[in-house]
Write an enzyme that holds these catalytic residues in place. Structure first.
Site, PDB file in Angstrom:
ATOM      1  N   HIS A 157      -2.897 -96.070 -40.009  1.00  0.00           N
ATOM      2  CA  HIS A 157      -4.353 -96.106 -40.168  1.00  0.00           C
ATOM      3  C   HIS A 157      -4.747 -95.924 -41.636  1.00  0.00           C
ATOM      4  O   HIS A 157      -5.514 -96.722 -42.191  1.00  0.00           O
ATOM      5  CB  HIS A 157      -4.988 -95.012 -39.314  1.00  0.00           C
ATOM      6  CG  HIS A 157      -6.484 -94.966 -39.386  1.00  0.00           C
ATOM      7  ND1 HIS A 157      -7.292 -95.582 -38.462  1.00  0.00           N
ATOM      8  CD2 HIS A 157      -7.325 -94.377 -40.281  1.00  0.00           C
ATOM      9  CE1 HIS A 157      -8.555 -95.387 -38.777  1.00  0.00           C
ATOM     10  NE2 HIS A 157      -8.609 -94.648 -39.878  1.00  0.00           N
ATOM     11  N   GLU A 158      -4.217 -94.878 -42.252  1.00  0.00           N
ATOM     12  CA  GLU A 158      -4.570 -94.601 -43.643  1.00  0.00           C
ATOM     13  C   GLU A 158      -3.997 -95.654 -44.579  1.00  0.00           C
ATOM     14  O   GLU A 158      -4.606 -95.968 -45.611  1.00  0.00           O
ATOM     15  CB  GLU A 158      -4.087 -93.201 -44.040  1.00  0.00           C
ATOM     16  CG  GLU A 158      -4.670 -92.068 -43.204  1.00  0.00           C
ATOM     17  CD  GLU A 158      -6.195 -92.052 -43.197  1.00  0.00           C
ATOM     18  OE1 GLU A 158      -6.810 -92.533 -44.182  1.00  0.00           O
ATOM     19  OE2 GLU A 158      -6.781 -91.568 -42.208  1.00  0.00           O
ATOM     20  N   HIS A 176      -6.510 -98.399 -44.933  1.00  0.00           N
ATOM     21  CA  HIS A 176      -7.537 -98.064 -45.928  1.00  0.00           C
ATOM     22  C   HIS A 176      -6.987 -98.238 -47.349  1.00  0.00           C
ATOM     23  O   HIS A 176      -7.642 -98.825 -48.218  1.00  0.00           O
ATOM     24  CB  HIS A 176      -8.001 -96.617 -45.760  1.00  0.00           C
ATOM     25  CG  HIS A 176      -8.778 -96.347 -44.503  1.00  0.00           C
ATOM     26  ND1 HIS A 176      -9.799 -97.157 -44.074  1.00  0.00           N
ATOM     27  CD2 HIS A 176      -8.694 -95.325 -43.596  1.00  0.00           C
ATOM     28  CE1 HIS A 176     -10.314 -96.660 -42.952  1.00  0.00           C
ATOM     29  NE2 HIS A 176      -9.659 -95.559 -42.645  1.00  0.00           N
TER      30      HIS A 176
END
Length: 379
Positions: free
Chosen positions: A33-34, A37
């Site tokens: 997920h990170e 980003h």
């Protein structure tokens, strides 16, 4: 002494058998997920100050050549990417643009065009969904998929199907207008529609017959042995009549099937939450960290394949949850960016602050609700 040894070995067993698999699964999902980003943010030219798996004090870490601090932190229940210009880990505005040097403004998150900020925020949930597609693609490529023809072998007496007039030997053609090709397709349509009258078309002795049945909730065991409530109409498909077979997929077909499977999960999740907030779903179907940890332990006991599949399901779940339009979730940020794109300027900080505070308490309340379910209401 014996009781002490039992306690020690029992604690060790819980640690290795439940908590460790949970942390492994959660760490993978959070990292992906990170990383979404991070990668899209860097692609957009945004500076990154820190990439952390976990919150709180840093345990281990290093700083790369571009000045990003990569670290593993003490509280392993999430993670964050801190972009240049952020005040904290929630991407709130830190130093005002007017007080920055031209070099700092060029890479600060909040000085970027709205599309770059939106793309960076959306990338986290998108990468979670892509992880699920990737895992499913590998599994379909390696193992194929077991399917069965949509045939009725037995009809449970007194069940919705019996009341509707289903008969052994019927072959499903469509459910609510959607064509079905396998028995799993029928189950997908039925399993999340308890209390809804569904229209079925079946083939019976060469003739099409239209039937209407209302699925009812029934307790069943999932593959990990947990008791779950699933909507059924009361028909059974067996190997002799159902023509069970394995479909093998090539690399491209595996990806197509994985995308299709992920789409089913997304649609069903959206349908579930719509019905849940309308009070039409069992609250115990929602689980929090305790339930996920238990499932991780159960999956690990079944083998690595099961744990990887759980990772896929958790990844898409976290991705979708983060797209809810509530601050401080990613979806809440996207709502503000959409408003900014429409009105031509950022939403006033005071308004954002009100919504962020309200959203924070809603998210906190939701987390408390699922933890209460795990520990007390649904044991």
């Amino acid at each position: 002494m014996t009781e002490t040894l039992h306690t020690l070995f029992g604690t060790q067993s819980v640690l290795i058998g439940t908590i460790l698999p949970f942390l492994i699964v959660l760490t993978v999902v959070v990292f992906v997920h990170e990383m979404g980003h991070y990668l899209v943010g860097r692609w957009c030219g945004i500076g990154v100050q820190a990439f952390s798996v976990g919150f709180g004090p840093e345990l281990i870490g290093f700083t790369d050549r571009k000045g990003t601090r990569w670290k593993l932190s003490a509280i392993p229940l999430g993670g964050y990417v801190k972009f240049a210009g952020d005040e904290g880990v929630s991407s709130s505005v830190g130093t005002p643009a007017a007080a920055m040097t031209p070099e700092e403004r060029a890479v600060a998150f909040h000085t970027q065009p709205v599309w770059k900020r939106a793309a960076t925020v959306f990338a986290g949930p998108a990468f979670n969904i892509l992880l699920t597609v990737a895992i499913f693609s590998v599994f379909f490529s390696l193992y194929g998929k077991m399917v069965a023809d949509p045939m009725v072998a037995e009809v449970r007496p007194g069940g919705p199907a019996a009341i509707a007039g289903f008969q052994p030997g019927d072959r499903f053609i469509s459910v609510d207008g959607d064509k079905v090709e396998t028995f799993s397709d029928v189950q997908r349509h039925v399993s999340s529609r308890a209390g809804d009258a569904l229209n079925f078309v079946v083939e019976r002795k060469g003739q099409e017959v239209q039937l209407t049945a209302t699925p009812e909730l029934l307790e069943q065991k999932d593959p990990l042995g947990n008791t779950v409530k699933i909507a059924v109409i009361g028909v059974v498909n067996n190997q002799e009549l159902g023509n069970f077979r394995r479909i093998e997929y090539g690399p491209v077909e595996s990806v197509v099937q994985a995308v299709r499977e992920s789409g089913f999960i997304i649609a069903r999740t959206g349908q579930f939450f719509g019905r849940f907030f309308a009070g039409r779903e069992d609250k115990c179907q929602l689980g929090g960290p305790v339930k996920i940890a238990t499932m991780a332990g159960q999956a690990a006991s079944q083998g690595v394949d099961w744990l990887i599949q759980l990772t896929a399901m958790l990844s898409i779940g976290i991705g979708l949850l983060n797209l809810f339009p509530l601050p401080p979730l990613d979806g809440g940020h996207l709502v503000f960016y959409a408003a900014e794109a429409v009105i031509g300027r950022p939403v006033r900080p005071a308004v954002q602050e009100i919504f962020f505070r309200a959203g924070f308490f809603l998210v906190l309340g939701f987390m408390g609700f699922v933890v209460f379910n795990d520990l007390f209401a649904c044991r």
